[in-house]
Design a protein around this motif. Structure first.
Motif, PDB file in Angstrom:
ATOM      1  N   HIS A  15       0.883  -1.195   0.044  1.00  0.00           N
ATOM      2  CA  HIS A  15      -0.024  -0.015   0.057  1.00  0.00           C
ATOM      3  C   HIS A  15       0.776   1.283   0.038  1.00  0.00           C
ATOM      4  O   HIS A  15       0.112   2.351  -0.130  1.00  0.00           O
ATOM      5  CB  HIS A  15      -0.937  -0.009   1.217  1.00  0.00           C
ATOM      6  N   LEU A  65      -6.245   1.815   4.318  1.00  0.00           N
ATOM      7  CA  LEU A  65      -4.866   1.844   4.012  1.00  0.00           C
ATOM      8  C   LEU A  65      -4.138   2.186   5.389  1.00  0.00           C
ATOM      9  O   LEU A  65      -2.956   2.071   5.384  1.00  0.00           O
ATOM     10  CB  LEU A  65      -4.535   3.035   3.100  1.00  0.00           C
ATOM     11  N   LEU A  69      -4.405  -6.669   3.469  1.00  0.00           N
ATOM     12  CA  LEU A  69      -4.246  -5.607   2.653  1.00  0.00           C
ATOM     13  C   LEU A  69      -3.511  -5.793   1.290  1.00  0.00           C
ATOM     14  O   LEU A  69      -4.275  -5.638   0.143  1.00  0.00           O
ATOM     15  CB  LEU A  69      -3.838  -4.302   3.443  1.00  0.00           C
ATOM     16  N   ILE A  74      -4.958  -5.547  -2.340  1.00  0.00           N
ATOM     17  CA  ILE A  74      -4.521  -4.844  -3.315  1.00  0.00           C
ATOM     18  C   ILE A  74      -4.291  -5.473  -4.558  1.00  0.00           C
ATOM     19  O   ILE A  74      -4.298  -5.143  -5.731  1.00  0.00           O
ATOM     20  CB  ILE A  74      -3.267  -4.020  -2.850  1.00  0.00           C
TER      21      ILE A  74
END
Length: 1283
Positions: A278, A411, A440, A444
């Motif tokens: 991220h 995020l 995460l 993504i």
């Protein structure tokens, strides 16, 4: 004569390739304090760094290595390709003032790994130079990517820390030196930087950063001891840690005070991912991320800038991960030192990184650069290139969806952890943070992968797999005009070329899996109904307004009622990205809720020092013992983890020199998960074995098979041709063979027999060859017609009368008819009139209802005008249209569609409509190409079904029509039909962890050469296109449990397919000849055992959970073709006899062929056992079924004669019936026939005819339906009602 030494085995290295200590040279620091006192520290210029010490594995002395490896045979480390760096001898005068004689270190040779340039390494470890500081600075890290001349990458993590210059002890080249003449307090405030660099073959950025952080805590305490020792110990630890195999098992190592986790790559095709994906999303807005991705896709010359050296590599690597599986093919140097800035002048594509201080300099001096400022989140172009660099936008729909999904990501870990209590345990807190980051990262990756799929999904529609051709021109025509510039630039890159190679090789990588999992039901139908591309009514409507996309999915677990399924007429594939409902973007920008896969941790044992051979061997022994212990705690069916443990223990045994034990582990790995099997390492291991070791290994049957697989089969010798051609029109005259190839490459049609008829049409009345001009005219005519169809716009009033999947394939010119003036339109289902003036819809007739089609003339004044007359069953009035010059062509086309629809209805096979449509459009193109008086006659060569209607009886027998429900074609899209060797139906299971599609029942179809196609049995659409299980004929398939399908092959291997991932990573190799049958235990619960047999007479019993053989026996006669389990006994058909065996291999009964038949040439072909204690059998060369009573096999059998049967192939039991597949005669013509025999009366109830070729296989679907597969002349599957 002495025996030749065996070649040495190059052992796999651990995580560490090299560890180095770097800093300013001693000479440059001499007198630095005096200079600092006079000029001040701030005025000191940067120093040039150098390598002070270097540490390369192995770290065991030669004596220790020889002692500890006395039993290791020929194991050894091969010498690395590199130059050597010798340690400098300290000058004797440096040691004045120290008690005792001066100690001088001896020169030491160090083999540096290839790809690590020790001259450039100091500059990269100190990219801004060695700058003396006035006050202590925080330790900091940055990351390197090193590439050798072959393009192989290694990865470096550098930790810098500062030591005071006035410290009593300074270290150089690993030795401590005393400077007595220096004033102790003279230069307070001078701090000198040093760096420790770890180089690895794997990008473990976070893990190695943690390791170096632990090391620095020890180095700062080193005052009275040599600094080399902790660094060497640190490097030795890392060199002994293996890289984890691909999969869910991560390795954990205690580096004190931290627990270091080394994550495994997700699968063999994926890279190691050990960074925070991220980071770019925190630095750039989503629009800028798209802009940067576009620049990378277009292979621009890109330079990243930041004031933080660490961010340069991390952000660049994140963008590389975003584009996986596409790979950057050009120089990748994310950090350039101050001395390397001239690299940005390179004329080729590259991706590099510089300090932000050089932004203006690079911007002014270099041409054509894309400048990415990480600190400011901006993307600009160098001034001299602002007029020449033109970076188009990503296609709009894909871009909007990506932006929405990125904006929905969370995020910030602080928001996630706001409600959590503070962790009082350091490693526990790190574990929570790592779990959040893993989730995460997964989101993504899904988001960026969906972006790639939406942009490139339709590429597959323009590929010809047989000839490896991509028709880029036609692909561009399907893109929105505003996207042309984007695609033109991307299609011309090395990155996209490699992507095409993977698509044409049908690689099942992350892109292909995402494409498969997110395709719509319409795409699945397109996979089996390959027809010319035309927009459906639904697509035309979507141009007029933005429809609300509502996904329609049915939760079907059981077999559907086929009479309720509408026969799919046609569903053309999407033709433009503007119209494409891509990858689940249905009105929502939410990220797909794909939870990260479960991961497991294995803790590596402690490494004890001093590092001598005995300690290393003890470490490996502990490692192997822990792995063995972990295996013991595993559930028997947890093959995922078991395979990883086998892999690691095999590596450890290799390190110990226990080659036989290593091979046994790798053999177990081979049948547990071939996807991570290290074939090259095992091959080198076998080749390095001494003659006695090799002989000992070959005495074990399972190892002998593994050695044969590895050495005898040339896995890498014959690499497949991976070239990619762009379609080009021919420039020479073409004979039939070349013409077939060219038409297939063009994507117009792939069926070879259809192209043969096209060749005849284009060469009527002339030499049998086609000149380039004729081919060009035909190609252009076809494409112009296709383009015109894309522009068809129907009024709302008309679309209301049509089905949503109907397409307009042909429009006439405006003509006068008895229903008014307008244009005649043809879809795959009907003819209708588009009236002029006020647009309206008047139906002429559906093809099903047509009774007669005639071409006549009508008098008009003094002329005779050609007229088409169509009589429909539901209308009294005959439709008349004055088509003039178009009349003959429309007459041919309507008759062909009428015949195709009649065949489709009579044979319950929608493929006939598809083929008729192709024939009609080819007729149209031929007439447009030739434009001569003989054009209609030439086009009539393509009137295939209309001729069949006159030459052959159209309808099947009444009984067959009543029983037949549907036909499907597993060879759709292939150039020729392929024989259906085996069919298997598997029921659906609703599992909350599965997608709905995975829960549907499935039909598994084995075609020639090990190809398997999977259909969704709830809709008869393709669930999974062909994938390979070996290259030999498939003989049998069985569902071992809800998660596994076992496939027995003629190459003697049993392949195990995971029904969720549709991948085949397990193989059972205990058979020595062709596997002929597989059976499972009947029962309410999932089967615990599977029995397999091979033609050499071997019968094996397998535990489904452990995949181990629980028992085996051998039939001495061989020729074993099939087995059945009945009453706790195994019935085995060997050709000459049917023998009854216990499951332990003891003979109980035998039915010999010669005792029942005088003809010695016959043999048993197939048999079935019925609950009524009956044995039904068929024999070669006989057209009768024989029935024995199991109570007394000595009694003569009853006979059931099969009329007009030439050869019996297979039989199955369905409730109280026995279905017999055969080849027989129907109306004097050889056909595939099925005889349905009542088990009680032992009479033939039905004779079914629906196949043009022999019925090769039969299977039952829940006893409600029976499915039959035919030979290669037809290659279709028929679905019959069971009762």
């Amino acid at each position: 004569m002495a025996e030749a030494a065996s070649p040495h085995l190059s052992l796999p290295s651990g995580l560490l390739e090299l560890c180095a200590l770097l800093g300013a040279p001693r000479d440059s620091l001499r007198g630095l304090e005096q200079v600092a006192q006079k000029k001040g520290v701030r005025n000191l210029s940067a120093l040039d760094p150098e390598v002070l010490s270097i540490f390369v594995p192995p770290f065991i002395s030669k004596e220790d290595s020889q002692m500890s490896s006395a039993n290791c045979g020929t194991l050894g480390k091969t010498r690395r390709r590199s130059f050597r760096k010798k340690r400098e001898k300290p000058r004797p005068e440096q040691w004045k003032g120290l008690s005792g004689p001066p100690r001088v270190s001896e020169p030491e040779d160090v083999n540096v790994p290839g790809g690590v340039d020790l001259l450039a390494l100091p500059q990269l470890c100190f990219p801004g130079g060695v700058c003396v500081a006035t006050e202590p600075k925080e330790d900091h890290v940055h990351f390197l990517v090193l590439t050798d001349v072959c393009g192989n990458r290694t990865y470096g993590v550098v930790a810098q820390y500062y030591r005071p210059l006035h410290d009593e002890y300074c270290f150089y080249n690993g030795k401590t030196h005393w400077e007595p003449s220096r004033p102790v307090m003279g230069a307070a405030g001078c701090f000198v930087p040093f760096a420790v660099c770890v180089v690895s073959r794997f990008p473990y950025y976070n893990s190695l950063k943690d390791c170096l952080s632990c090391l620095l805590t020890h180095l700062k305490l080193c005052k009275d001891f040599e600094v080399d020792n902790p660094i060497k110990d640190f490097a030795a630890k890392l060199s002994l840690i293996p890289s984890p195999p691909p999969g869910p098992l991560h390795l954990v190592f205690n580096m004190k005070p931290l627990q270091i986790v080394f994550p495994a790559r997700a699968d063999p095709e994926s890279p190691v991912l050990d960074l925070d994906l991220h980071l770019p999303l925190l630095c750039f807005r989503p629009e800028k991320v798209l802009q940067i991705l576009t620049c990378i896709l277009m292979e621009q010359r890109i330079v990243f800038f930041s004031s933080d050296w660490a961010l340069l590599t991390l952000v660049a690597e994140c963008f590389m991960a975003y584009l996986h599986p596409l790979q950057w093919q050009h120089p990748f140097v994310p950090i350039l030192s101050d001395q390397m800035l001239d690299f940005v002048m390179a004329p080729t594509s590259f991706l590099m990184g510089c300090h932000l201080d050089h932004f203006e300099e690079v911007s002014k001096e270099a041409d054509g650069l894309v400048l990415v400022n990480i600190d400011h989140g901006s993307v600009t172009y160098s001034k001299s290139a602002s007029d020449t660099v033109d970076i188009p936008d990503v296609p709009l729909l894909a871009a909007q969806t990506f932006i929405q999904r990125v904006q929905s990501l969370q995020l910030h870990h602080e928001l996630h952890a706001a409600h959590l209590c503070s962790s009082t345990d350091l490693n526990e807190g790190r574990a929570h943070r790592r779990a959040w980051q893993q989730k995460l990262n997964c989101q993504i990756q899904q988001t960026t992968l969906q972006l790639l799929v939406s942009v490139f999904r339709d590429v597959k529609n323009h590929l010809n797999y047989e000839h490896r051709v991509f028709n880029s021109e036609e692909f561009l025509k399907t893109r929105a005009p505003g996207d042309h510039q984007f695609y033109k630039q991307v299609l011309d890159t090395y990155m996209f070329h490699s992507f095409l190679k993977a698509r044409l090789s049908r690689r099942m990588d992350a892109f292909a899996q995402m494409d498969l999992h997110t395709q719509s039901e319409e795409d699945r139908i397109n996979g089996m109904l390959l027809s010319p591309r035309r927009p459906t009514v639904e697509k035309i409507a979507s141009r007029k307004s933005s429809p609300l996309h509502v996904p329609h999915r049915r939760m079907v677990v059981s077999m559907p009622d086929l009479q309720d399924i509408a026969t799919p007429e046609l569903a053309p594939r999407n033709s433009s990205l503007r119209l494409t409902d891509t990858m689940g973007c249905r009105g929502s920008g939410a990220v797909l809720n794909v939870p990260p896969k479960s991961t497991y941790m294995f803790k590596i044992p402690e490494i004890h020092f001093p590092l001598v051979g005995q300690c290393v061997q003890a470490y490996y022994a502990d490692f192997a013992a822990l792995l063995t212990k972990a295996m013991g705690f595993l559930a028997p069916d947890n093959s995922l983890l078991l395979a990883r443990y086998f892999y690691l223990r095999g590596l450890v045994h290799l390190m110990q020199g226990q080659l036989l034990s290593a091979l046994l582990d790798f053999q177990n790995l081979y049948k547990t998960d071939i996807g991570i099997f290290p074939a090259d390492l095992v091959k080198r291991t076998v080749e390095s074995m001494s003659a006695p070791e090799r002989a000992q290994a070959e005495r074990a049957p399972e190892l002998m098979r593994l050695i044969s697989e590895i050495l005898d089969k040339p896995h890498e010798a014959s690499k497949p041709d991976d070239h990619v051609k762009n379609f080009q029109l021919p420039k020479k005259h073409m004979q039939l063979g070349d013409f077939v190839k060219r038409v297939q490459e063009s994507g117009i049609v792939r069926d070879a027999s259809t192209i043969h008829r096209l060749f005849e049409a284009l060469t009527v009345g002339q030499q049998k060859q086609i000149d380039p001009e004729t081919f060009k005219d035909f190609y252009n005519c076809w494409k112009e017609t296709e383009a015109e169809a894309q522009e068809v716009s129907l009024p709302w009033l008309v679309m209301e009368h049509l089905d949503k999947n109907e397409c307009v394939y042909k429009l006439s010119s405006s003509v006068k008819t008895n229903l008014g003036v307008g244009k005649i339109a043809m879809t795959q289902k009907r003819l209708f009139l588009l009236t002029e003036g006020r647009p309206g819809y008047v139906e002429i007739s559906t093809f099903r209802n047509i009774e007669e089609v005639r071409s006549t003339t009508t008098a008009f004044l003094l002329r005779r005008i050609p007229t088409l007359k169509i009589k429909g069953a539901s209308k009294k009035e005959v439709f008349e249209a004055n088509l003039k010059t178009e009349c003959d062509l429309w007459h041919l086309m309507v008759k062909e569609m009428w015949a195709g629809k009649k065949l489709a209805d009579d044979h319950k096979d929608p493929q006939y409509v598809q083929q008729a449509l192709t024939n009609v459009l080819l007729m149209d193109a031929v007439v447009g190409t030739l434009q001569s008086p003989g054009a209609i006659y030439a086009a009539s060569k393509l009137s295939y079904f209309d001729k069949m209607r006159h030459e052959l009886p159209m309808a099947l027998p009444k009984t067959s029509l009543e029983t037949l429900k549907h036909k499907i074609n597993p060879s759709a899209g292939e150039t020729l039909p392929q024989a259906v060797d085996v069919l298997l139906y598997t029921p659906g299971h609703l599992d909350p962890a599965e997608k709905v599609e995975d829960a549907h029942p499935k039909l598994w179809c084995a075609l020639s050469e090990g190809k398997v196609t999977v259909f969704d049995a709830s809709s008869w659409t393709v669930h999974q296109h062909c994938f390979k299980v070996g290259a030999a004929k498939v003989n049998c398939m069985v569902m071992a449990d809800q998660n596994q399908v076992w496939v027995g092959s003629a190459d003697s291997v049993i392949y195990i397919i995971n029904v969720h991932s549709m991948s085949c990573n397990k193989q059972l190799t205990d058979h020595r000849s062709s596997v002929t049958d597989l059976i499972v235990q009947d029962g309410q619960k999932a089967p615990s055992e599977v029995y397999s047999c091979s033609v050499d007479g071997t019968v094996l019993a397998w535990n489904v959970r452990t995949l181990r053989v629980t028992s085996r026996f051998q039939l001495p006669s061989g020729g074993l073709t099939s087995i059945r389990l009945h009453g706790g006994r195994l019935w085995c058909c060997t050709g000459n006899s049917i023998v009854v065996m216990t499951t332990n291999g003891f003979l109980r009964q035998e039915l010999k062929i010669e005792e029942n038949f005088t003809d010695t040439n016959t043999s048993f072909l197939a048999f079935q056992l019925l609950p009524e204690e009956q044995l039904w059998a068929a024999c070669t060369g006989r057209s009768e079924v024989y029935i024995w009573s199991l109570k007394d096999l000595a009694q003569p059998p009853q006979r059931v004669p099969l009329e007009d049967c030439s050869e019996i192939i297979c039989m199955i039991r369905v409730k109280k019936q026995v279905w017999v597949g055969s080849r027989g005669l129907w109306q004097g013509t050889p056909k595939g026939k099925i005889y349905v025999i009542d088990a009680e009366s032992k009479t033939v109830e039905k004779e079914l005819v629906a196949h043009m070729d022999t019925v090769r296989t039969l299977c039952s679907a829940e006893d409600r339906y029976v499915l039959s597969g035919s030979g290669k002349e037809e290659g279709k599957i028929a679905i019959w009602k069971g009762e």
